[in-house]
Design a protein around this motif. Structure first.
Motif, PDB file in Angstrom:
ATOM      1  N   LEU A   1      42.239  39.630  35.727  1.00 49.25           N
ATOM      2  CA  LEU A   1      41.729  39.920  34.834  1.00 49.25           C
ATOM      3  C   LEU A   1      41.136  40.659  34.029  1.00 49.25           C
ATOM      4  O   LEU A   1      41.191  41.424  32.555  1.00 49.25           O
ATOM      5  N   THR A   2      40.897  41.633  35.541  1.00 51.13           N
ATOM      6  CA  THR A   2      41.137  43.421  34.641  1.00 51.13           C
ATOM      7  C   THR A   2      42.215  43.264  34.615  1.00 51.13           C
ATOM      8  O   THR A   2      41.866  44.621  33.252  1.00 51.13           O
TER       9      THR A   2
ATOM     10  N   ALA B   1      37.752  30.515  32.121  1.00 44.82           N
ATOM     11  CA  ALA B   1      38.999  31.875  31.527  1.00 44.82           C
ATOM     12  C   ALA B   1      39.502  31.722  30.865  1.00 44.82           C
ATOM     13  O   ALA B   1      40.005  33.072  29.553  1.00 44.82           O
ATOM     14  N   ALA B   2      40.279  30.817  29.687  1.00 39.80           N
ATOM     15  CA  ALA B   2      40.200  30.672  29.159  1.00 39.80           C
ATOM     16  C   ALA B   2      39.649  30.242  27.468  1.00 39.80           C
ATOM     17  O   ALA B   2      40.156  30.338  26.491  1.00 39.80           O
ATOM     18  N   GLU B   3      38.534  30.132  28.079  1.00 44.19           N
ATOM     19  CA  GLU B   3      37.695  29.081  27.042  1.00 44.19           C
ATOM     20  C   GLU B   3      36.652  29.600  26.857  1.00 44.19           C
ATOM     21  O   GLU B   3      35.630  30.171  26.033  1.00 44.19           O
ATOM     22  N   GLY B   4      36.004  30.505  27.980  1.00 46.49           N
ATOM     23  CA  GLY B   4      34.553  30.446  27.817  1.00 46.49           C
ATOM     24  C   GLY B   4      34.072  31.392  29.730  1.00 46.49           C
ATOM     25  O   GLY B   4      33.325  30.021  29.680  1.00 46.49           O
ATOM     26  N   LEU B   5      34.036  32.197  29.484  1.00 47.72           N
ATOM     27  CA  LEU B   5      33.970  32.283  31.167  1.00 47.72           C
ATOM     28  C   LEU B   5      33.105  32.466  31.251  1.00 47.72           C
ATOM     29  O   LEU B   5      32.087  31.472  32.568  1.00 47.72           O
ATOM     30  N   LEU B   6      31.577  32.742  30.390  1.00 49.85           N
ATOM     31  CA  LEU B   6      30.178  32.469  31.444  1.00 49.85           C
ATOM     32  C   LEU B   6      29.799  31.440  31.041  1.00 49.85           C
ATOM     33  O   LEU B   6      29.554  31.143  32.766  1.00 49.85           O
TER      34      LEU B   6
ATOM     35  N   GLU C   1      34.860  39.952  32.728  1.00 47.35           N
ATOM     36  CA  GLU C   1      35.110  38.336  32.244  1.00 47.35           C
ATOM     37  C   GLU C   1      35.690  38.056  34.157  1.00 47.35           C
ATOM     38  O   GLU C   1      35.429  37.233  34.869  1.00 47.35           O
ATOM     39  N   GLY C   2      36.451  39.278  34.695  1.00 48.42           N
ATOM     40  CA  GLY C   2      36.875  38.987  35.885  1.00 48.42           C
ATOM     41  C   GLY C   2      35.916  39.151  37.238  1.00 48.42           C
ATOM     42  O   GLY C   2      35.810  38.217  37.740  1.00 48.42           O
ATOM     43  N   LEU C   3      35.278  40.614  36.978  1.00 44.18           N
ATOM     44  CA  LEU C   3      33.642  40.334  37.656  1.00 44.18           C
ATOM     45  C   LEU C   3      33.347  39.208  37.722  1.00 44.18           C
ATOM     46  O   LEU C   3      32.395  38.870  38.920  1.00 44.18           O
ATOM     47  N   ALA C   4      32.988  37.910  36.425  1.00 43.66           N
ATOM     48  CA  ALA C   4      32.079  36.701  36.883  1.00 43.66           C
ATOM     49  C   ALA C   4      32.619  36.049  37.591  1.00 43.66           C
ATOM     50  O   ALA C   4      31.865  35.472  38.320  1.00 43.66           O
ATOM     51  N   ALA C   5      33.939  35.328  37.476  1.00 44.96           N
ATOM     52  CA  ALA C   5      34.573  34.947  38.128  1.00 44.96           C
ATOM     53  C   ALA C   5      34.691  35.038  39.610  1.00 44.96           C
ATOM     54  O   ALA C   5      34.496  34.358  40.275  1.00 44.96           O
ATOM     55  N   GLY C   6      34.721  36.803  39.415  1.00 43.73           N
ATOM     56  CA  GLY C   6      35.367  37.206  41.691  1.00 43.73           C
ATOM     57  C   GLY C   6      33.872  36.399  42.554  1.00 43.73           C
ATOM     58  O   GLY C   6      33.502  36.299  43.118  1.00 43.73           O
ATOM     59  N   ALA C   7      32.399  37.024  41.199  1.00 49.72           N
ATOM     60  CA  ALA C   7      30.946  36.362  41.242  1.00 49.72           C
ATOM     61  C   ALA C   7      30.841  35.336  42.236  1.00 49.72           C
ATOM     62  O   ALA C   7      30.083  35.067  43.531  1.00 49.72           O
ATOM     63  N   VAL C   8      31.739  34.379  41.030  1.00 49.48           N
ATOM     64  CA  VAL C   8      31.184  33.319  41.058  1.00 49.48           C
ATOM     65  C   VAL C   8      31.707  32.736  42.807  1.00 49.48           C
ATOM     66  O   VAL C   8      31.373  31.983  43.576  1.00 49.48           O
TER      67      VAL C   8
ATOM     68  N   VAL D   1      37.489  33.089  54.071  1.00 46.01           N
ATOM     69  CA  VAL D   1      38.633  34.075  53.252  1.00 46.01           C
ATOM     70  C   VAL D   1      39.694  33.595  52.043  1.00 46.01           C
ATOM     71  O   VAL D   1      39.441  34.448  51.303  1.00 46.01           O
ATOM     72  N   ALA D   2      39.046  32.568  51.805  1.00 40.21           N
ATOM     73  CA  ALA D   2      39.818  32.001  50.279  1.00 40.21           C
ATOM     74  C   ALA D   2      39.023  31.670  49.235  1.00 40.21           C
ATOM     75  O   ALA D   2      39.670  32.731  48.252  1.00 40.21           O
ATOM     76  N   CYS D   3      37.733  31.778  49.530  1.00 39.24           N
ATOM     77  CA  CYS D   3      37.047  32.241  48.342  1.00 39.24           C
ATOM     78  C   CYS D   3      36.619  33.684  48.045  1.00 39.24           C
ATOM     79  O   CYS D   3      36.617  33.606  47.101  1.00 39.24           O
ATOM     80  N   LEU D   4      36.536  34.347  48.696  1.00 39.29           N
ATOM     81  CA  LEU D   4      36.561  35.962  49.153  1.00 39.29           C
ATOM     82  C   LEU D   4      37.570  36.538  48.884  1.00 39.29           C
ATOM     83  O   LEU D   4      38.352  37.531  47.680  1.00 39.29           O
ATOM     84  N   GLY D   5      39.241  36.091  49.132  1.00 36.37           N
ATOM     85  CA  GLY D   5      39.867  36.589  48.389  1.00 36.37           C
ATOM     86  C   GLY D   5      40.627  35.724  46.917  1.00 36.37           C
ATOM     87  O   GLY D   5      41.344  36.918  45.719  1.00 36.37           O
ATOM     88  N   GLY D   6      40.657  34.506  46.897  1.00 35.09           N
ATOM     89  CA  GLY D   6      40.193  34.529  45.215  1.00 35.09           C
ATOM     90  C   GLY D   6      39.562  34.983  44.826  1.00 35.09           C
ATOM     91  O   GLY D   6      39.805  35.513  43.255  1.00 35.09           O
ATOM     92  N   GLY D   7      37.843  35.438  45.016  1.00 31.76           N
ATOM     93  CA  GLY D   7      37.927  36.715  44.207  1.00 31.76           C
ATOM     94  C   GLY D   7      38.414  37.975  43.918  1.00 31.76           C
ATOM     95  O   GLY D   7      38.122  38.028  42.548  1.00 31.76           O
ATOM     96  N   LEU D   8      38.605  38.429  44.799  1.00 32.03           N
ATOM     97  CA  LEU D   8      39.217  39.576  44.450  1.00 32.03           C
ATOM     98  C   LEU D   8      40.766  39.670  43.932  1.00 32.03           C
ATOM     99  O   LEU D   8      40.268  40.296  42.626  1.00 32.03           O
TER     100      LEU D   8
END
Length: 217
Positions: free
Chosen positions: A187-188, A135-140, A195-202, A174-181
């Motif tokens: 990030l949005t 998230a800080a250096e290159g989210l992809l 980048e927020g979409l990428a992190a949430g998708a993971v 729940v932790a993964c889904l909540g963390g994704g949201l």
């Protein structure tokens, strides 16, 4: 009539991979990219040989496969760190090391000093660390690395211990889904929706892997 020999497929992959690796070493200064493409060329042939083989564990010895993956992945990670490209190094190392580890989990006896639960925790922490650093250096690159490590860890745990119990699986989901949201929202708001979409998708993908345990048990 001679029967097909799918076990020979990796030899074809090795020839292609080594040819590209030699070309890359001679004409490119990006050795990590060369290693990545070489492995991407090799693994489809290996997967074909494993899937079509009547007894893959007798042909592709699990301990040897694990050793090759580990000894190949670790130097690439260190090289990435040494050259100032830790995320790319982590991605290439994950591509190299995760598939052999999962193959070993399916066909070999465990040599991991950690329990499956401890391995799951360490793997998820590593995936989270890659995602946070990305998230800080290159989210992809961070997201791709985190996805490989996280999904691979969940699959490893499933093979070694038939997944989590229902309560633990629900908490993880729940932790993964909540963390994704939360990651997507944070990030949005910070003006980085892609980048927020990428992190949430993971994180959602890792949560989906936990949910799949219920269907596979």
């Amino acid at each position: 009539m001679s029967r097909p020999v799918p076990e020979a497929a990796p030899i074809v992959g090795l020839v292609l991979a080594f040819a590209f690796a030699l070309f890359g070493l001679l004409f490119s200064s990006d050795h990590l990219a060369t290693a990545l493409v070489s492995v991407v060329l090799l693994y489809p042939f290996v997967i074909f040989g494993v899937v079509r083989s009547e007894s893959p564990a007798d042909v592709f010895l699990p301990d040897a496969v694990l050793a090759v993956g580990s000894l190949g992945g670790a130097p690439l990670l260190l090289y990435g760190i040494a050259t100032g490209r830790p995320l790319f190094g982590a991605l290439v190392a994950a591509v190299v090391a995760v598939p052999p580890a999962l193959y070993h989990a399916r066909f070999g006896a465990s040599v991991n000093p950690l329990s499956p639960d401890a391995t799951l925790l360490v793997g998820l922490l590593a995936a989270g660390g890659l995602l946070a650093y990305g998230a800080a250096e290159g989210l992809l690159l961070g997201a791709l690395s985190a996805a490989l490590v996280g999904l691979g860890t969940v699959d490893y745990h499933r093979q070694r211990e038939d997944g989590l119990d229902r309560r633990s699986r629900t908490v993880a989901l729940v932790a993964c889904l909540g963390g994704g949201l939360a990651a997507f929202g944070a990030l949005t708001v910070a003006g980085r929706p892609t980048e927020g979409l990428a992190a949430g998708a993971v994180l959602v993908a890792i949560g989906a892997a936990f949910a799949a345990d219920a269907d596979l048990q």
